[in-house]
Write a protein that holds these residues in place. Sequence first.
Motif, PDB file in Angstrom:
ATOM      1  N   THR A  35       0.844  -1.206   0.000  1.00 11.02           N
ATOM      2  CA  THR A  35       0.000   0.000   0.000  1.00 11.02           C
ATOM      3  C   THR A  35       0.876   1.251   0.000  1.00 11.02           C
ATOM      4  O   THR A  35       0.607   2.213  -0.728  1.00 11.02           O
ATOM      5  N   GLU A  36       1.930   1.234   0.811  1.00 11.36           N
ATOM      6  CA  GLU A  36       2.814   2.399   0.897  1.00 11.36           C
ATOM      7  C   GLU A  36       3.560   2.596  -0.422  1.00 11.36           C
ATOM      8  O   GLU A  36       3.731   3.721  -0.882  1.00 11.36           O
ATOM      9  N   ALA A  37       3.969   1.491  -1.034  1.00  7.59           N
ATOM     10  CA  ALA A  37       4.652   1.606  -2.335  1.00  7.59           C
ATOM     11  C   ALA A  37       3.689   2.203  -3.370  1.00  7.59           C
ATOM     12  O   ALA A  37       4.084   3.048  -4.188  1.00  7.59           O
ATOM     13  N   ASP A  65       9.078   9.567   1.174  1.00  5.02           N
ATOM     14  CA  ASP A  65       8.640   9.064   2.495  1.00  5.02           C
ATOM     15  C   ASP A  65       7.878   7.758   2.333  1.00  5.02           C
ATOM     16  O   ASP A  65       8.119   6.782   3.047  1.00  5.02           O
ATOM     17  N   GLU A  66       6.911   7.747   1.384  1.00  8.82           N
ATOM     18  CA  GLU A  66       6.063   6.543   1.237  1.00  8.82           C
ATOM     19  C   GLU A  66       6.895   5.344   0.778  1.00  8.82           C
ATOM     20  O   GLU A  66       6.664   4.216   1.231  1.00  8.82           O
ATOM     21  N   LEU A  67       7.853   5.592  -0.097  1.00 10.03           N
ATOM     22  CA  LEU A  67       8.687   4.474  -0.567  1.00 10.03           C
ATOM     23  C   LEU A  67       9.567   3.948   0.576  1.00 10.03           C
ATOM     24  O   LEU A  67       9.830   2.748   0.674  1.00 10.03           O
ATOM     25  N   ARG A  68       9.996   4.881   1.456  1.00  8.66           N
ATOM     26  CA  ARG A  68      10.776   4.441   2.630  1.00  8.66           C
ATOM     27  C   ARG A  68       9.886   3.634   3.582  1.00  8.66           C
ATOM     28  O   ARG A  68      10.297   2.613   4.121  1.00  8.66           O
ATOM     29  N   HIS A  69       8.635   4.083   3.748  1.00  7.16           N
ATOM     30  CA  HIS A  69       7.709   3.322   4.606  1.00  7.16           C
ATOM     31  C   HIS A  69       7.514   1.911   4.044  1.00  7.16           C
ATOM     32  O   HIS A  69       7.415   0.944   4.796  1.00  7.16           O
ATOM     33  N   ALA A  70       7.424   1.829   2.713  1.00  5.13           N
ATOM     34  CA  ALA A  70       7.245   0.509   2.082  1.00  5.13           C
ATOM     35  C   ALA A  70       8.417  -0.397   2.454  1.00  5.13           C
ATOM     36  O   ALA A  70       8.234  -1.574   2.794  1.00  5.13           O
ATOM     37  N   GLU A 156       8.233   6.417  13.844  1.00  7.32           N
ATOM     38  CA  GLU A 156       8.977   7.095  12.772  1.00  7.32           C
ATOM     39  C   GLU A 156       8.038   7.440  11.604  1.00  7.32           C
ATOM     40  O   GLU A 156       8.060   8.542  11.066  1.00  7.32           O
ATOM     41  N   ILE A 157       7.191   6.480  11.245  1.00  8.53           N
ATOM     42  CA  ILE A 157       6.251   6.705  10.138  1.00  8.53           C
ATOM     43  C   ILE A 157       5.248   7.803  10.513  1.00  8.53           C
ATOM     44  O   ILE A 157       4.912   8.661   9.692  1.00  8.53           O
ATOM     45  N   ALA A 158       4.793   7.788  11.784  1.00 10.66           N
ATOM     46  CA  ALA A 158       3.797   8.780  12.222  1.00 10.66           C
ATOM     47  C   ALA A 158       4.344  10.201  12.077  1.00 10.66           C
ATOM     48  O   ALA A 158       3.603  11.123  11.732  1.00 10.66           O
ATOM     49  N   ASP A 160       6.382  11.313   9.742  1.00  8.50           N
ATOM     50  CA  ASP A 160       6.228  11.679   8.325  1.00  8.50           C
ATOM     51  C   ASP A 160       4.777  11.973   7.988  1.00  8.50           C
ATOM     52  O   ASP A 160       4.465  12.900   7.239  1.00  8.50           O
ATOM     53  N   GLU A 161       3.878  11.147   8.549  1.00  8.22           N
ATOM     54  CA  GLU A 161       2.459  11.314   8.214  1.00  8.22           C
ATOM     55  C   GLU A 161       1.966  12.687   8.676  1.00  8.22           C
ATOM     56  O   GLU A 161       1.117  13.292   8.030  1.00  8.22           O
ATOM     57  N   ARG A 162       2.528  13.172   9.787  1.00  3.97           N
ATOM     58  CA  ARG A 162       2.103  14.492  10.272  1.00  3.97           C
ATOM     59  C   ARG A 162       2.446  15.565   9.240  1.00  3.97           C
ATOM     60  O   ARG A 162       1.674  16.492   9.011  1.00  3.97           O
TER      61      ARG A 162
HETATM   62 FE   LIG Z   1       3.092   6.239   4.568  1.00  6.41          FE
END
Ligand SMILES: [Fe+2]
Length: 258
Positions: A35-37, A65-70, A156-158, A160-162
């Motif tokens: 999903t993040e990818a 950011d999203e690719l790093r979360h993936a 860590e992800i939270a 970025d989401e902010r």
């Molecule tokens: Fe994300």
Amino acid sequence: MSVRAADLPLHAVSWLVWKILPGRAATKMAEFSHTEAGSGLDMLAATEETPRPELRARYFRHALDELRHARLFRERAGALASARSPQGRSRAQAVLEDGGYLASQGIRGSESLFRQLGELEFLAFVWVHEKRGAEQFDLYASLLRDDASTAAMFAEIARDERFHIAYSRAELDRYTKAGATHDVRWAVLRVRGRRAWQGWLRLTRDLGNAMAGLWLGLLYLLVIGPFSLVARATERPVGGILAAPPRAPAAERARGMA
Ligand SMILES: [Fe+2]
Ligand SMILES: [Fe+2]
């Protein structure tokens, strides 16, 4: 943590997934990784397609950011899966290696999200989905607080989401200030409506799968199981069956016929 009544189903399902069902947490992480990818690819497309150069840098940072979360979810899925049974491991691994996951789950189609929605609705989509995603990740982090590595990853992800929530909201406010209040409201409503509808479709599909499993289980327990027990109990002993006379080899039979 106090829970709103509307969030109770999410809390109950999350508790089941993350704390109770064996191997499900690793599979869930593998699904999140896709999903993040998918979000990362949507943001990269927006970077190319936006007519507003001032937004390009934000979309690009968001994509990274999203690719790093993936990657983080993929690594965590692998770590959790390797600590599980072979079945749990292979389920998570199968999801991670599924190259068609984005298309089969409807996460990405042939046309980019930005092109489908246009700039304003795309920003509304980012704001609504990131806000909800951040709430879910906060919940998962609190459920998994005894697993330090996973809790740190969610924290860590939270962060970025902010940033994603803040910049998309700021852009929507800019539209509002420029006099597009009605358009912004409608864009947010459309996104929320579509999200609710897709959630409903997912729920009915999952319920359908669960009911099918339940009926098949009952059929086995109530019909097939007893029949096989009866068949076994009434089976005649091997000695009571007349043995067929041994057949001569084909070559001998052919000689006898000559
Ligand atoms: Fe994300
Ligand atoms: Fe995000």
